[in-house]
Design an enzyme around this catalytic site. Structure first.
Site, PDB file in Angstrom:
ATOM      1  N   TYR A 192     -72.186  21.618  18.713  1.00 58.45           N
ATOM      2  CA  TYR A 192     -71.444  22.878  18.825  1.00 58.45           C
ATOM      3  C   TYR A 192     -70.146  22.696  19.626  1.00 58.45           C
ATOM      4  O   TYR A 192     -69.209  23.464  19.458  1.00 58.45           O
ATOM      5  CB  TYR A 192     -72.340  23.963  19.450  1.00 58.45           C
ATOM      6  CG  TYR A 192     -73.574  24.199  18.605  1.00 58.45           C
ATOM      7  CD1 TYR A 192     -73.493  24.917  17.419  1.00 58.45           C
ATOM      8  CD2 TYR A 192     -74.791  23.623  18.942  1.00 58.45           C
ATOM      9  CE1 TYR A 192     -74.605  25.084  16.600  1.00 58.45           C
ATOM     10  CE2 TYR A 192     -75.905  23.774  18.129  1.00 58.45           C
ATOM     11  CZ  TYR A 192     -75.803  24.505  16.961  1.00 58.45           C
ATOM     12  OH  TYR A 192     -76.890  24.659  16.142  1.00 58.45           O
ATOM     13  N   ARG A 241     -76.577  16.893  10.428  1.00 58.70           N
ATOM     14  CA  ARG A 241     -77.729  17.210   9.584  1.00 58.70           C
ATOM     15  C   ARG A 241     -78.346  15.954   8.987  1.00 58.70           C
ATOM     16  O   ARG A 241     -79.023  15.232   9.715  1.00 58.70           O
ATOM     17  CB  ARG A 241     -77.346  18.199   8.494  1.00 58.70           C
ATOM     18  CG  ARG A 241     -78.555  18.961   7.959  1.00 58.70           C
ATOM     19  CD  ARG A 241     -78.197  19.789   6.761  1.00 58.70           C
ATOM     20  NE  ARG A 241     -77.281  20.850   7.067  1.00 58.70           N
ATOM     21  CZ  ARG A 241     -77.608  22.025   7.588  1.00 58.70           C
ATOM     22  NH1 ARG A 241     -78.863  22.281   7.841  1.00 58.70           N
ATOM     23  NH2 ARG A 241     -76.717  22.938   7.827  1.00 58.70           N
ATOM     24  N   LYS A 288     -75.577   2.557  36.132  1.00 58.96           N
ATOM     25  CA  LYS A 288     -76.993   2.800  36.447  1.00 58.96           C
ATOM     26  C   LYS A 288     -77.736   3.650  35.409  1.00 58.96           C
ATOM     27  O   LYS A 288     -78.917   3.888  35.575  1.00 58.96           O
ATOM     28  CB  LYS A 288     -77.123   3.415  37.839  1.00 58.96           C
ATOM     29  CG  LYS A 288     -76.430   4.754  38.009  1.00 58.96           C
ATOM     30  CD  LYS A 288     -76.668   5.309  39.406  1.00 58.96           C
ATOM     31  CE  LYS A 288     -75.984   6.647  39.556  1.00 58.96           C
ATOM     32  NZ  LYS A 288     -76.131   7.256  40.848  1.00 58.96           N
ATOM     33  N   LYS A 308     -65.462  22.130   3.024  1.00 59.24           N
ATOM     34  CA  LYS A 308     -65.598  22.255   4.475  1.00 59.24           C
ATOM     35  C   LYS A 308     -66.903  21.651   4.950  1.00 59.24           C
ATOM     36  O   LYS A 308     -67.927  21.838   4.303  1.00 59.24           O
ATOM     37  CB  LYS A 308     -65.574  23.739   4.840  1.00 59.24           C
ATOM     38  CG  LYS A 308     -65.949  24.069   6.235  1.00 59.24           C
ATOM     39  CD  LYS A 308     -67.118  25.058   6.354  1.00 59.24           C
ATOM     40  CE  LYS A 308     -68.454  24.456   6.001  1.00 59.24           C
ATOM     41  NZ  LYS A 308     -69.613  25.286   6.337  1.00 59.24           N
ATOM     42  N   THR A 309     -66.941  20.926   5.990  1.00 59.59           N
ATOM     43  CA  THR A 309     -68.116  20.622   6.803  1.00 59.59           C
ATOM     44  C   THR A 309     -67.792  19.483   7.758  1.00 59.59           C
ATOM     45  O   THR A 309     -67.204  18.469   7.353  1.00 59.59           O
ATOM     46  CB  THR A 309     -69.401  20.257   6.019  1.00 59.59           C
ATOM     47  OG1 THR A 309     -70.425  19.932   6.975  1.00 59.59           O
ATOM     48  CG2 THR A 309     -69.257  19.095   5.056  1.00 59.59           C
ATOM     49  N   ASP A 348     -71.469  21.534   0.615  1.00 57.89           N
ATOM     50  CA  ASP A 348     -71.959  21.216  -0.737  1.00 57.89           C
ATOM     51  C   ASP A 348     -72.755  22.375  -1.344  1.00 57.89           C
ATOM     52  O   ASP A 348     -72.547  22.732  -2.510  1.00 57.89           O
ATOM     53  CB  ASP A 348     -72.750  19.903  -0.760  1.00 57.89           C
ATOM     54  CG  ASP A 348     -73.844  19.843   0.301  1.00 57.89           C
ATOM     55  OD1 ASP A 348     -73.840  20.682   1.222  1.00 57.89           O
ATOM     56  OD2 ASP A 348     -74.711  18.960   0.206  1.00 57.89           O
ATOM     57  N   ASP A 349     -73.620  22.993  -0.548  1.00 59.12           N
ATOM     58  CA  ASP A 349     -74.423  24.087  -1.108  1.00 59.12           C
ATOM     59  C   ASP A 349     -73.561  25.304  -1.453  1.00 59.12           C
ATOM     60  O   ASP A 349     -73.742  25.921  -2.503  1.00 59.12           O
ATOM     61  CB  ASP A 349     -75.526  24.513  -0.125  1.00 59.12           C
ATOM     62  CG  ASP A 349     -76.650  23.485  -0.096  1.00 59.12           C
ATOM     63  OD1 ASP A 349     -76.773  22.728  -1.073  1.00 59.12           O
ATOM     64  OD2 ASP A 349     -77.375  23.429   0.918  1.00 59.12           O
ATOM     65  N   ARG A 365     -67.362  21.958  16.867  1.00 61.53           N
ATOM     66  CA  ARG A 365     -67.205  22.639  15.576  1.00 61.53           C
ATOM     67  C   ARG A 365     -66.079  23.671  15.555  1.00 61.53           C
ATOM     68  O   ARG A 365     -65.629  24.065  14.492  1.00 61.53           O
ATOM     69  CB  ARG A 365     -68.516  23.333  15.174  1.00 61.53           C
ATOM     70  CG  ARG A 365     -69.658  22.375  14.959  1.00 61.53           C
ATOM     71  CD  ARG A 365     -70.750  22.962  14.122  1.00 61.53           C
ATOM     72  NE  ARG A 365     -71.146  24.297  14.527  1.00 61.53           N
ATOM     73  CZ  ARG A 365     -72.088  25.005  13.943  1.00 61.53           C
ATOM     74  NH1 ARG A 365     -72.739  24.486  12.908  1.00 61.53           N
ATOM     75  NH2 ARG A 365     -72.412  26.201  14.362  1.00 61.53           N
ATOM     76  N   GLU A 423     -78.333  13.102  14.046  1.00 63.07           N
ATOM     77  CA  GLU A 423     -79.254  14.243  14.100  1.00 63.07           C
ATOM     78  C   GLU A 423     -80.423  14.122  13.106  1.00 63.07           C
ATOM     79  O   GLU A 423     -81.553  14.476  13.406  1.00 63.07           O
ATOM     80  CB  GLU A 423     -78.445  15.511  13.790  1.00 63.07           C
ATOM     81  CG  GLU A 423     -79.199  16.791  13.872  1.00 63.07           C
ATOM     82  CD  GLU A 423     -78.314  17.997  13.533  1.00 63.07           C
ATOM     83  OE1 GLU A 423     -78.390  18.989  14.247  1.00 63.07           O
ATOM     84  OE2 GLU A 423     -77.541  17.939  12.552  1.00 63.07           O
ATOM     85  N   ASP A 481     -69.892  17.603   8.837  1.00 62.98           N
ATOM     86  CA  ASP A 481     -70.834  16.519   8.542  1.00 62.98           C
ATOM     87  C   ASP A 481     -70.207  15.386   7.720  1.00 62.98           C
ATOM     88  O   ASP A 481     -70.736  14.282   7.689  1.00 62.98           O
ATOM     89  CB  ASP A 481     -72.051  17.056   7.774  1.00 62.98           C
ATOM     90  CG  ASP A 481     -72.837  18.068   8.588  1.00 62.98           C
ATOM     91  OD1 ASP A 481     -72.508  18.269   9.770  1.00 62.98           O
ATOM     92  OD2 ASP A 481     -73.783  18.664   8.039  1.00 62.98           O
TER      93      ASP A 481
END
Ligand code: FBP
Length: 549
Positions: free
Chosen positions: A421, A249, A239, A199-200, A172-173, A424, A308, A202
């Site tokens: 990670y 994020r 157990k 892209k992301t 978005d940014d 991704r 997260e 998230d």
């Protein structure tokens, strides 16, 4: 480069394209658009690119003679599976327009444009990266493109390389920055088109016309495979309680998708925590009740998924962080003089009553982290807080209380994981391989259509790829005004989990059963070859959101 057997086989995969993009295309313009909110302000800030029409590609009967074009491409922000296919789709798209077209990749993100670091992406380079995960073809970075100096510096190299279109692949940014850059280059007559790609991992860059960001599908499938494996281990050994934090994020889309795929005992959704105004202790009490209820049935094991960004969504912690940020910004020197052993009390003495109580209730480690680790903007780095450990520690304490009251008989052995990670840079699923290739190829068509300030849009994604709808959405249409670093700024609206949305409702309808009983699903690894129902299914989030549309 040495390759695994799977890599070799995967290199021959030909991604599928929407039917409209398989031959000559024509652009069909829709109605003028409006931004999602703050129309007057956005219109004033984007006089050149506001209100543009939606655009859709259809098959054309007559091919048009194209001219060679030089295009630049940037990977921006965190890695997401499929980035290489966006680039290979873009490469194939511009070569289809004219075989003398050229593609230049700026190195290590937007910073490469400003610093004039680039490589030409030739067919031999592109062929090495088709259908592979990662962003290593040109690297990625988080430099923010926001100042006129950066735009002008970038223009110097674009002019030098005769680049007339720039494709920014980002979240978005980064796409907000793409819109600002498009506006600036148009207003100044720079002669450079700017196109964005969503892209992301998230999953928070989506709306009616951008159904999902790329990478979400593959990343959530990788995490779900591993969560499934943990659940099978957990159900075998019986157990451990596994506390699993998942990247994402702010938004909880990743956790929710993994919950739908794996049916864990608990999945916390940050957006619900905020809506219900829950405290950290409320969350802990609810978790402890699930542990105690399962223990009563003889099940001293389970799984908990934690998004997260949780800590920031707990209203009391959010208020505490806001006050701490202001307090430490103005009292940094006084605070630095306080002996470490006395810092906790110093903070408690200087906060408002409600925030002091929240602060005092936090375990020492977390409380300390809230006062120490700040990012360059002076904000607490909440992602560094080990929420999975914080929660299990507090649940352990609560269970001890319940035990003392005779309300819990069991054994609580927590284990902790953080998955982010690991997913991704995975090799893109068939869905992401096709979707990304189509997004890139479609970006070339948008360039050929002569537009700027558009995001590449490929929709109808729950249908087979041939039925996907390709086109472009003016980025200003997705924007609203939000407060960033104390100032109102135009930004693309972030899509958080909607509590009235189908994915959350599906989850909410079943979670009671999952909490008490053991209803685990073990999704297994991503499959690249085999029946379509195993290999080509999009995420459950996408399926639930778009069923019947
Ligand atoms: P983008 O929004 O840039 O796609 O990044 C997503 C993300 O993976 C988040 O889930 C995570 O919080 C963050 O990047 C981690 O950042 P970094 O890559 O700088 O460690």
């Amino acid at each position: 480069m040495k390759k695994s057997a799977l890599q070799k086989a995967r290199a021959t995969y030909q991604p599928k394209l929407p039917i409209a993009l398989t031959g000559p295309v024509k652009a069909v313009l829709g109605k003028p658009t409006e931004s999602v909110a703050n129309q007057d302000e956005i219109k004033q800030l984007f006089p050149e690119t506001y209100g543009l029409p939606e655009l859709r590609f259809e098959k054309n009967t007559t091919p048009s003679a194209g001219r060679p074009i030089n295009v630049g491409v940037i990977l921006s922000g965190g890695q997401a599976p499929g980035g290489h296919n966006v680039i290979s789709g873009l490469f194939d798209g511009i070569k289809k327009i004219h075989r003398d077209s050229r593609l230049f990749g700026f190195i290590m993100g937007p910073g490469g444009l400003v610093d004039h670091k680039y490589i030409e992406l030739t067919s031999s380079i592109i062929d090495e990266y088709r259908n592979t995960g990662g962003f290593d073809i040109i690297g990625s970075g988080r430099t923010k493109l926001e100042t006129k100096e950066q735009f002008d510096k970038g223009l110097e190299i674009l002019k030098e390389l005769n680049i007339t279109a720039l494709v920014i692949i980002g979240g978005d940014d980064s796409n907000t920055n793409a819109a600002v850059l498009a506006e600036y280059y148009k207003a100044t007559g720079a002669g450079v088109q700017v196109i964005g790609c969503p892209k992301t991992i998230d999953g928070d860059l989506k709306n009616d016309l951008i159904e999902t960001s790329f990478g979400f599908d593959t990343a959530t499938k990788v995490y779900s495979e591993v969560i499934g494996n943990i659940q099978r281990d957990c159900n075998s050994a019986k157990k451990y309680w596994h506390f699993i934090k998942l990247m994402g994020r702010s938004a909880s889309h990743i956790a929710l998708e993994c919950a739908l795929q794996c049916q864990p005992n608990v999945c916390i959704i940050s957006e619900e925590v905020e809506a219900k105004n829950l405290t950290l202790q409320d969350i802990v009490n609810q978790l402890a009740d699930v542990v105690a209820n399962r223990a009563a049935e003889g099940n001293n094991f389970g799984t908990v998924l934690i998004p997260e960004g949780l800590i920031e969504f707990i209203p009391a912690v959010k208020a505490l962080i806001a006050e701490l940020n202001d307090f430490l910004a103005t009292n940094a020197e006084d605070f630095a003089r306080v002996a470490p052993a006395d810092q906790r009390q110093f903070i408690i003495d200087h906060l408002s009553k409600a925030n002091a109580e929240t602060y005092a209730s936090l375990p020492t480690g977390v409380a300390r982290q809230l006062t120490l680790d700040r990012d360059p903007h002076g904000n607490v780095q909440v992602s560094l807080i080990e929420t999975e450990k914080l929660l299990s520690e507090m649940v352990g304490k609560r269970l001890a209380q319940l035990k003392a009251e005779g309300k819990y008989v069991g054994k609580f052995s927590p284990l902790h994981h953080f998955f982010g990670y690991e997913g991704r840079c995975a090799a893109p699923s068939n869905f992401d391989a096709d979707y990304c290739y189509a997004l890139g190829f479609n970006a070339a068509c948008l360039i050929n259509a002569g537009v700027t300030g558009y995001m590449s849009s490929v929709r109808n994604l729950v249908k087979p790829a041939v039925q996907w709808i390709a086109g472009g959405i003016p980025i200003t249409m997705m924007m609203n005004m939000e407060r960033r670093n104390g100032e109102l700024k135009p930004v693309i609206q972030k899509a958080l989990v909607r509590l009235d949305g189908a994915p959350f409702r599906k989850f909410a309808a079943q979670r009671k059963d999952w909490a008490l009983n053991t209803c685990y699903i073990y999704p297994g690894p991503i499959q690249y070859f085999g029946p379509a129902e195993v290999c080509d299914q999009p995420s459950l989030t996408l399926q639930y959101e778009h069923v019947g549309k």
